[in-house]
Design an enzyme around this catalytic site. Structure first.
Site, PDB file in Angstrom:
ATOM      1  N   LYS A  22     -16.257   1.030 -23.286  1.00  0.00           N
ATOM      2  CA  LYS A  22     -14.623  -0.296 -23.842  1.00  0.00           C
ATOM      3  C   LYS A  22     -14.924  -2.164 -23.008  1.00  0.00           C
ATOM      4  CE  LYS A  22     -11.344  -0.618 -20.134  1.00  0.00           C
ATOM      5  NZ  LYS A  22     -10.925  -2.232 -19.643  1.00  0.00           N
ATOM      6  N   ASN A  23     -15.889  -1.543 -22.103  1.00  0.00           N
ATOM      7  CA  ASN A  23     -15.867  -3.584 -21.860  1.00  0.00           C
ATOM      8  C   ASN A  23     -17.206  -3.949 -22.711  1.00  0.00           C
ATOM      9  OD1 ASN A  23     -13.842  -2.811 -20.539  1.00  0.00           O
ATOM     10  ND2 ASN A  23     -15.115  -2.582 -18.064  1.00  0.00           N
ATOM     11  N   ARG A  92      -5.061  -7.145 -21.412  1.00  0.00           N
ATOM     12  CA  ARG A  92      -5.412  -8.970 -20.004  1.00  0.00           C
ATOM     13  C   ARG A  92      -6.315  -9.376 -20.436  1.00  0.00           C
ATOM     14  NH1 ARG A  92      -6.868 -12.400 -16.805  1.00  0.00           N
ATOM     15  NH2 ARG A  92      -9.229 -12.512 -16.638  1.00  0.00           N
ATOM     16  N   CYS A 116      -2.734  -9.134 -13.295  1.00  0.00           N
ATOM     17  CA  CYS A 116      -1.931  -7.586 -13.399  1.00  0.00           C
ATOM     18  C   CYS A 116      -2.334  -6.898 -12.073  1.00  0.00           C
ATOM     19  CB  CYS A 116      -3.676  -7.384 -14.276  1.00  0.00           C
ATOM     20  SG  CYS A 116      -5.135  -7.152 -13.820  1.00  0.00           S
ATOM     21  N   ARG A 121      -4.883 -12.920 -12.485  1.00  0.00           N
ATOM     22  CA  ARG A 121      -5.841 -12.607 -12.805  1.00  0.00           C
ATOM     23  C   ARG A 121      -6.287 -14.146 -13.476  1.00  0.00           C
ATOM     24  NH1 ARG A 121      -7.175  -7.546 -14.068  1.00  0.00           N
ATOM     25  NH2 ARG A 121      -9.267  -8.180 -14.982  1.00  0.00           N
ATOM     26  N   PRO A 122      -6.622 -15.246 -12.979  1.00  0.00           N
ATOM     27  CA  PRO A 122      -6.383 -16.658 -13.019  1.00  0.00           C
ATOM     28  C   PRO A 122      -7.803 -16.635 -14.182  1.00  0.00           C
ATOM     29  CG  PRO A 122      -7.680 -16.397 -11.139  1.00  0.00           C
ATOM     30  CD  PRO A 122      -7.088 -14.925 -11.562  1.00  0.00           C
ATOM     31  N   ILE A 123      -7.409 -17.429 -15.128  1.00  0.00           N
ATOM     32  CA  ILE A 123      -8.126 -17.565 -15.984  1.00  0.00           C
ATOM     33  C   ILE A 123      -9.202 -19.633 -16.307  1.00  0.00           C
ATOM     34  CG2 ILE A 123      -7.721 -16.358 -18.119  1.00  0.00           C
ATOM     35  CD1 ILE A 123      -6.288 -18.229 -19.606  1.00  0.00           C
ATOM     36  N   ASP A 124      -8.909 -20.479 -15.177  1.00  0.00           N
ATOM     37  CA  ASP A 124      -9.713 -21.601 -14.308  1.00  0.00           C
ATOM     38  C   ASP A 124     -11.114 -21.495 -15.014  1.00  0.00           C
ATOM     39  OD1 ASP A 124      -9.960 -19.315 -12.721  1.00  0.00           O
ATOM     40  OD2 ASP A 124     -10.712 -21.150 -11.258  1.00  0.00           O
ATOM     41  N   ASP A 305     -15.349  -1.128 -10.517  1.00  0.00           N
ATOM     42  CA  ASP A 305     -14.671  -0.647 -11.362  1.00  0.00           C
ATOM     43  C   ASP A 305     -15.590   1.195 -11.010  1.00  0.00           C
ATOM     44  OD1 ASP A 305     -14.409  -2.599 -14.372  1.00  0.00           O
ATOM     45  OD2 ASP A 305     -13.893  -2.548 -12.937  1.00  0.00           O
ATOM     46  N   ILE A 327     -14.800  -8.285  -5.221  1.00  0.00           N
ATOM     47  CA  ILE A 327     -14.572  -9.051  -6.894  1.00  0.00           C
ATOM     48  C   ILE A 327     -13.429  -8.997  -6.740  1.00  0.00           C
ATOM     49  CG2 ILE A 327     -14.892  -8.648  -9.367  1.00  0.00           C
ATOM     50  CD1 ILE A 327     -17.258  -8.384  -7.913  1.00  0.00           C
ATOM     51  N   ARG A 397      -6.064   4.152 -21.810  1.00  0.00           N
ATOM     52  CA  ARG A 397      -6.786   1.935 -21.633  1.00  0.00           C
ATOM     53  C   ARG A 397      -7.789   2.730 -22.107  1.00  0.00           C
ATOM     54  NH1 ARG A 397      -5.775  -1.116 -18.140  1.00  0.00           N
ATOM     55  NH2 ARG A 397      -6.764  -2.598 -18.969  1.00  0.00           N
TER      56      ARG A 397
HETATM   57  C1  EPZ Z   1     -13.959  -7.919 -16.364  1.00  0.00           C
HETATM   58  O1  EPZ Z   1     -12.768  -8.700 -16.005  1.00  0.00           O
HETATM   59  C2  EPZ Z   1     -14.083  -5.939 -17.198  1.00  0.00           C
HETATM   60  N1  EPZ Z   1     -13.003  -6.399 -17.919  1.00  0.00           N
HETATM   61  C3  EPZ Z   1     -13.053  -5.267 -15.216  1.00  0.00           C
HETATM   62  O2  EPZ Z   1     -13.252  -4.011 -16.216  1.00  0.00           O
HETATM   63  C4  EPZ Z   1     -14.197  -5.434 -14.597  1.00  0.00           C
HETATM   64  O3  EPZ Z   1     -13.756  -4.753 -13.316  1.00  0.00           O
HETATM   65  C5  EPZ Z   1     -14.677  -7.224 -13.950  1.00  0.00           C
HETATM   66  O4  EPZ Z   1     -15.040  -7.436 -15.488  1.00  0.00           O
HETATM   67  C6  EPZ Z   1     -15.426  -6.971 -13.184  1.00  0.00           C
HETATM   68  O5  EPZ Z   1     -16.354  -6.764 -13.467  1.00  0.00           O
HETATM   69  C7  EPZ Z   1     -13.023  -6.303 -19.656  1.00  0.00           C
HETATM   70  O6  EPZ Z   1     -14.255  -7.042 -19.407  1.00  0.00           O
HETATM   71  C8  EPZ Z   1     -12.268  -6.402 -20.919  1.00  0.00           C
HETATM   72  P1  EPZ Z   1     -14.190 -11.968 -14.419  1.00  0.00           P
HETATM   73  P2  EPZ Z   1     -12.905  -9.496 -15.904  1.00  0.00           P
HETATM   74  O7  EPZ Z   1     -13.684 -12.432 -14.938  1.00  0.00           O
HETATM   75  O8  EPZ Z   1     -13.235 -10.367 -16.927  1.00  0.00           O
HETATM   76  C9  EPZ Z   1     -11.563 -13.901 -10.849  1.00  0.00           C
HETATM   77  C10 EPZ Z   1     -11.833  -1.937 -16.026  1.00  0.00           C
HETATM   78  O9  EPZ Z   1     -11.590  -1.465 -15.639  1.00  0.00           O
HETATM   79  N2  EPZ Z   1     -11.993 -15.549 -11.816  1.00  0.00           N
HETATM   80  O10 EPZ Z   1     -15.376 -11.329 -13.148  1.00  0.00           O
HETATM   81  O11 EPZ Z   1     -10.977 -10.141 -15.848  1.00  0.00           O
HETATM   82  C11 EPZ Z   1     -11.058 -12.646 -10.378  1.00  0.00           C
HETATM   83  O12 EPZ Z   1      -9.957 -13.049 -10.311  1.00  0.00           O
HETATM   84  C12 EPZ Z   1     -11.493  -3.833 -15.669  1.00  0.00           C
HETATM   85  O13 EPZ Z   1     -12.297  -1.484 -17.242  1.00  0.00           O
HETATM   86  C13 EPZ Z   1     -11.055 -16.077 -11.378  1.00  0.00           C
HETATM   87  O14 EPZ Z   1     -10.902 -16.695 -10.561  1.00  0.00           O
HETATM   88  O15 EPZ Z   1     -13.488 -10.001 -13.857  1.00  0.00           O
HETATM   89  C14 EPZ Z   1     -11.928 -11.411 -10.124  1.00  0.00           C
HETATM   90  O16 EPZ Z   1     -11.444 -11.648  -8.871  1.00  0.00           O
HETATM   91  C15 EPZ Z   1     -11.399  -3.995 -14.705  1.00  0.00           C
HETATM   92  N3  EPZ Z   1     -11.484 -17.468 -12.271  1.00  0.00           N
HETATM   93  C16 EPZ Z   1     -13.318 -11.671 -10.371  1.00  0.00           C
HETATM   94  O17 EPZ Z   1     -12.965 -13.951 -10.764  1.00  0.00           O
HETATM   95  C17 EPZ Z   1     -10.880 -16.633 -13.403  1.00  0.00           C
HETATM   96  O18 EPZ Z   1     -11.253 -17.640 -14.543  1.00  0.00           O
HETATM   97  C18 EPZ Z   1     -13.685 -11.189 -10.957  1.00  0.00           C
HETATM   98  O19 EPZ Z   1     -13.469 -11.593 -12.836  1.00  0.00           O
HETATM   99  C19 EPZ Z   1     -12.107 -15.646 -14.438  1.00  0.00           C
HETATM  100  C20 EPZ Z   1     -12.481 -14.703 -13.086  1.00  0.00           C
END
Ligand code: EPZ
Length: 416
Positions: A22-23, A92, A116, A121-124, A305, A327, A397
């Protein structure tokens, strides 16, 4: 509302052909927007999250259709740069369309993807990375309006190796003039799959020896094909299902090298694991052993995960296991549901302490998120009596043919 109903106690024994990841599929689907041509995506899993991504692609003006196991996307007729709230809120990962829309249209309008089930889940980090490529942002009452006259390559240093931010940066940088270097980038196998797709489309992406990623952008892209890698998290789920029932399982179509840290913990719990070219065999002892400490980390560390399914395995294991989630801020909501089944789990912030109990009992439980829902199914398979899992939309999902696969391996499980 539909439920998954499990009568626990059967031994899982059999083989499963693993679905595509999926990812990996989701960022590749988003990236098809930049090519303006046809992309053929093989081994694309049939999941509700993929359907969400298809709905966004069709909203943007793409032609999308299935051809066997492949999904064909033609993005030559993209005519919108915005994603409506209903489609944004469905998933998301719709934030992954940000870099592609800016790269294709020079602008993008999305509502903040919001929190979520795993916490904020910030996007900063996504936003600061895109700004390094010349993107400007206006927050118009919660609608984020991005624009860029022309994307320019630049140096991006990610404060943490965010998977999604790395993916957005890669896709946008593939459309930028000049070269971009992404430092502290995520290195998950799904990132490599996206890079393979972008290079097939014509981008020039290479890993520098220090682990950074160099991206040379293009203005014209090719029609191309890609095969989605197997889903390593789904693999760890089926391994956990066999492990908790003292069974054995053969997983086909998988990349064993993507599971090195996962295999380490399954072996510590007493499972025998044999890895072959693209399959893996696991056989489990009657009683699992505690794995002591489990700390989640970025790849190639133990994946966040897979932790919920390993935690479910530890509920009846001998001894105590301490989980540390590094994480996400709020990944333990599902443990409340496991405690309804008799689990002995104490949660303190990012730590969860699991002490093995003799028996688990079937209960009426609610999935709190995708992998938390899968963890409930793992527990239900080794519980006495019947477990009813509600809110199974979360599970659907990310898992293709979940009940069917487990039923074929001996589980008494059905979706009602
Ligand atoms: C991806 O999410 C995966 N989703 C997640 O899988 C997975 O758990 C995660 O990576 C970590 O491996 C997809 O690929 C669709 P991150 P993502 O950005 O990209 C913080 C599943 O079950 N952060 O690596 O959202 C965030 O809050 C899902 O399949 C910021 O602070 O993860 C988190 O604490 C769940 N600011 C950490 O970083 C940002 O702009 C890691 O998030 C972005 C992230």
């Amino acid at each position: 509302m539909s439920q998954i109903v499990i009568n626990g106690g059967n031994t899982i024994r059999g083989s499963i052909n693993l679905q595509g990841a999926k990812n990996a599929a989701l960022p590749i689907l988003a990236a098809t927007v930049i090519t303006g041509g046809e992309s053929v995506i093989h081994n694309c899993p049939r999941l509700s999250d993929v359907t969400c991504a298809i709905n966004i692609l069709r909203h943007l003006g793409c032609l999308v259709y299935r051809e066997g196991d492949a999904l064909v996307v033609n993005s030559s007729t993209v005519d919108k740069d915005y994603i409506p709230d209903d489609l944004m809120n469905d998933m998301r990962s719709s934030v992954l369309f940000l870099g592609a829309l800016i790269g294709r249209c020079g602008s993008a309008k999305i509502s903040s993807p919001g929190g979520c089930e795993l916490g904020p889940r910030p996007i900063d980090i996504h936003i600061s990375a895109l700004k390094k490529l010349g993107v400007t942002l206006i927050d118009n009452n919660g609608v984020l309006e991005f624009s860029s006259d022309s994307l320019q390559g630049g140096d991006i240093v990610l404060p943490l190796p965010s998977v999604g931010a790395t993916e957005n940066a890669l896709i946008a940088a593939s459309c930028a003039k000049g070269t971009t270097v992404i430092k502290n980038a995520a290195r998950e196998p799904e990132i490599c799959n996206l890079i393979k797709y972008l290079n097939a489309a014509g981008a020039g992406i290479t890993f520098l020896k220090c682990g950074d990623i160099s991206v040379t952008g293009r203005t014209q892209f090719n029609n191309c094909e890609i095969t989605v890698i197997p889903d390593r998290i789904v693999a760890s789920t089926y391994m956990a299902c066999a492990a908790v029932t003292g069974g054995e399982i053969l997983l086909n179509n998988l990349c064993p090298e993507h599971l090195i840290s996962v295999n380490e913990y399954f072996a510590k719990s007493g499972c025998l694991i044999k890895a072959y070219q693209n399959s893996l065999y696991l056989s489990a002892p009657k009683k699992l052993l505690s794995t002591d400490q489990v700390r989640t980390h970025y790849y190639p560390g133990f994946p966040t995960d897979s932790a919920p399914m390993l935690l479910s395995m530890m509920i009846k294991a001998s001894g105590t296991t301490v989980f540390t989630e590094n994480i996400f801020q709020n990944r333990y909501r599902y443990t409340q549901e496991l405690k309804k089944m008799g689990a002995n789990i104490s949660v303190y912030g990012k730590t969860a302490i699991v002490t093995g109990v003799k028996n688990l009992y079937g209960a009426n439980v609610f999935a709190t998120d995708l992998r938390g829902g899968a963890a409930l199914a793992v527990a239900g398979l080794c519980a006495k009596g019947r477990t009813r899992i509600n809110k199974i939309g979360y599970i659907l999902r990310g898992y293709e043919d979940f009940c069917e696969n487990l039923k074929n391996c001996g589980a008494d499980i059905k979706e009602v």
